[in-house]
Design a protein around this motif. Structure first.
Motif, PDB file in Angstrom:
ATOM      1  N   LEU A   1      27.945 107.443 -16.795  1.00  0.00           N
ATOM      2  CA  LEU A   1      26.883 108.049 -15.996  1.00  0.00           C
ATOM      3  C   LEU A   1      27.509 108.819 -14.843  1.00  0.00           C
ATOM      4  CD1 LEU A   1      24.519 104.958 -15.656  1.00  0.00           C
ATOM      5  CD2 LEU A   1      24.083 106.965 -17.092  1.00  0.00           C
ATOM      6  N   GLN A   2      27.009 110.027 -14.587  1.00  0.00           N
ATOM      7  CA  GLN A   2      27.405 110.745 -13.366  1.00  0.00           C
ATOM      8  C   GLN A   2      26.507 110.232 -12.244  1.00  0.00           C
ATOM      9  OE1 GLN A   2      29.267 115.043 -14.454  1.00  0.00           O
ATOM     10  NE2 GLN A   2      27.057 114.997 -14.308  1.00  0.00           N
ATOM     11  N   ILE A   3      26.991 109.251 -11.504  1.00  0.00           N
ATOM     12  CA  ILE A   3      26.101 108.596 -10.550  1.00  0.00           C
ATOM     13  C   ILE A   3      26.078 109.257  -9.178  1.00  0.00           C
ATOM     14  CG2 ILE A   3      26.109 106.335 -11.669  1.00  0.00           C
ATOM     15  CD1 ILE A   3      28.189 105.459  -9.618  1.00  0.00           C
ATOM     16  N   SER A   4      27.052 110.154  -8.917  1.00  0.00           N
ATOM     17  CA  SER A   4      27.071 110.800  -7.606  1.00  0.00           C
ATOM     18  C   SER A   4      27.819 112.119  -7.676  1.00  0.00           C
ATOM     19  CB  SER A   4      27.734 109.876  -6.567  1.00  0.00           C
ATOM     20  OG  SER A   4      27.877 110.535  -5.320  1.00  0.00           O
ATOM     21  N   HIS A   5      27.256 113.144  -7.045  1.00  0.00           N
ATOM     22  CA  HIS A   5      27.925 114.443  -6.921  1.00  0.00           C
ATOM     23  C   HIS A   5      28.748 114.422  -5.648  1.00  0.00           C
ATOM     24  CE1 HIS A   5      27.504 119.090  -6.332  1.00  0.00           C
ATOM     25  NE2 HIS A   5      28.716 118.734  -6.714  1.00  0.00           N
ATOM     26  N   PHE A   6      30.061 114.465  -5.791  1.00  0.00           N
ATOM     27  CA  PHE A   6      30.963 114.426  -4.636  1.00  0.00           C
ATOM     28  C   PHE A   6      30.983 115.763  -3.909  1.00  0.00           C
ATOM     29  CE2 PHE A   6      35.278 115.072  -2.878  1.00  0.00           C
ATOM     30  CZ  PHE A   6      35.289 114.039  -1.948  1.00  0.00           C
ATOM     31  N   GLY A   7      30.833 116.846  -4.661  1.00  0.00           N
ATOM     32  CA  GLY A   7      30.881 118.187  -4.098  1.00  0.00           C
ATOM     33  C   GLY A   7      31.671 119.114  -5.000  1.00  0.00           C
ATOM     34  N   HIS A   8      31.307 120.403  -5.005  1.00  0.00           N
ATOM     35  CA  HIS A   8      31.997 121.426  -5.794  1.00  0.00           C
ATOM     36  C   HIS A   8      32.008 121.113  -7.285  1.00  0.00           C
ATOM     37  CE1 HIS A   8      35.352 124.391  -6.647  1.00  0.00           C
ATOM     38  NE2 HIS A   8      34.545 125.076  -5.862  1.00  0.00           N
ATOM     39  N   GLY A   9      31.008 120.393  -7.750  1.00  0.00           N
ATOM     40  CA  GLY A   9      30.917 120.050  -9.161  1.00  0.00           C
ATOM     41  C   GLY A   9      31.687 118.814  -9.571  1.00  0.00           C
ATOM     42  N   CYS A  10      32.438 118.227  -8.653  1.00  0.00           N
ATOM     43  CA  CYS A  10      33.174 116.987  -8.944  1.00  0.00           C
ATOM     44  C   CYS A  10      32.231 115.797  -8.767  1.00  0.00           C
ATOM     45  CB  CYS A  10      34.379 116.841  -8.027  1.00  0.00           C
ATOM     46  SG  CYS A  10      35.599 118.163  -8.215  1.00  0.00           S
ATOM     47  N   THR A  11      32.415 114.778  -9.592  1.00  0.00           N
ATOM     48  CA  THR A  11      31.466 113.663  -9.594  1.00  0.00           C
ATOM     49  C   THR A  11      32.156 112.311  -9.690  1.00  0.00           C
ATOM     50  OG1 THR A  11      31.236 113.760 -12.011  1.00  0.00           O
ATOM     51  CG2 THR A  11      29.671 115.058 -10.712  1.00  0.00           C
ATOM     52  N   PHE A  12      31.418 111.282  -9.273  1.00  0.00           N
ATOM     53  CA  PHE A  12      31.814 109.910  -9.538  1.00  0.00           C
ATOM     54  C   PHE A  12      31.117 109.457 -10.810  1.00  0.00           C
ATOM     55  CE2 PHE A  12      32.369 110.079  -4.884  1.00  0.00           C
ATOM     56  CZ  PHE A  12      33.693 109.637  -4.797  1.00  0.00           C
ATOM     57  N   LEU A  13      31.858 108.776 -11.658  1.00  0.00           N
ATOM     58  CA  LEU A  13      31.333 108.284 -12.925  1.00  0.00           C
ATOM     59  C   LEU A  13      31.280 106.761 -12.918  1.00  0.00           C
ATOM     60  CD1 LEU A  13      33.574 110.408 -15.358  1.00  0.00           C
ATOM     61  CD2 LEU A  13      31.297 111.021 -14.490  1.00  0.00           C
ATOM     62  N   LEU A  14      30.268 106.206 -13.552  1.00  0.00           N
ATOM     63  CA  LEU A  14      30.220 104.774 -13.847  1.00  0.00           C
ATOM     64  C   LEU A  14      30.276 104.633 -15.359  1.00  0.00           C
ATOM     65  CD1 LEU A  14      29.832 101.775 -13.208  1.00  0.00           C
ATOM     66  CD2 LEU A  14      27.349 102.185 -13.223  1.00  0.00           C
TER      67      LEU A  14
END
Length: 212
Positions: A141-154
């Motif tokens: 799951l892409q649970i958070s957008h860090f910025g500039h299209g980069c994300t945190f995944l679970l």
């Protein structure tokens, strides 16, 4: 059950502290609402799990059912469950396939990234499309957008299930597991670490304001 309730109490107390002192928080926090979306019902969660042939990690499942289905969090905040399956950074907004296993266990990036001459332009579209394909983040799951299209995944499927990864492919930096003291971290560890860092920033700002 006691552990879960203690974690909920801890998280809500930390959230309340951050809300009270939002003016002393980091820029990213100041840009967010310090609150959560309404929780999901047990029926809604079971329906999602059945549809995607998975079971969600216990700590995340408890979070969205007992605390909130997205809201305040790292980066631009936590995405709600129905948004976390959509790869928002791609033009056609495809869903991430959750019933496939997450394909990586170690940090990954394409070898051509380091050898490519970026001063002369950008890679061909076909190469970039293959690099940013959702196949690389299947089972997460892409649970958070860090910025500039980069994300945190679970990760919710495969050997890395329950662990947080960082997807930096939008900046050509690949996929890496998030670590704490050299160990993989769960959703709740990652989230509480975020809250603790914000509280530390606030306390430092409060100290500086009283001594100035």
């Amino acid at each position: 059950m006691l552990v879960i309730m203690n974690q909920k109490k801890e998280i809500l107390e930390k959230l309340a502290f951050i809300r009270r002192h939002k003016e002393f928080a980091s820029f990213g926090v100041k840009e967010q609402e310090v609150s959560y979306n309404p929780c999901l019902s047990e029926e809604d969660i079971k329906e999602f799990e059945h549809k995607h042939c998975i079971t969600l990690p216990d700590d995340y499942r408890t979070f969205i059912s007992e605390i909130g289905n997205g809201g305040f969090g790292p980066g631009y905040g936590l995405l709600p469950l129905d948004k976390a399956i959509v790869d928002f950074k791609l033009k056609d907004k495809p869903n991430i396939s959750l019933n496939e296993k997450f394909p990586y266990q170690d940090s990954w990036n394409e070898e051509w990234i380091t050898s490519f001459n970026w001063d002369e332009g950008y890679p061909e579209t076909e190469i970039v499309d293959a690099y940013i394909s959702t196949s690389h983040i299947a089972g997460s799951l892409q649970i958070s957008h860090f910025g500039h299209g980069c994300t945190f995944l679970l990760v919710v499927n495969g050997n890395e299930k329950g662990h947080i990864w960082f997807d930096g492919r939008a900046d050509y930096s690949g996929l890496v597991p998030k670590l704490k003291d050299g160990q993989r971290i769960s959703f709740i560890e990652w989230y509480i670490t975020f809250l603790d860092m914000e509280i530390e920033n606030i306390n430092e700002s409060l100290t500086n304001s009283t001594t100035a």
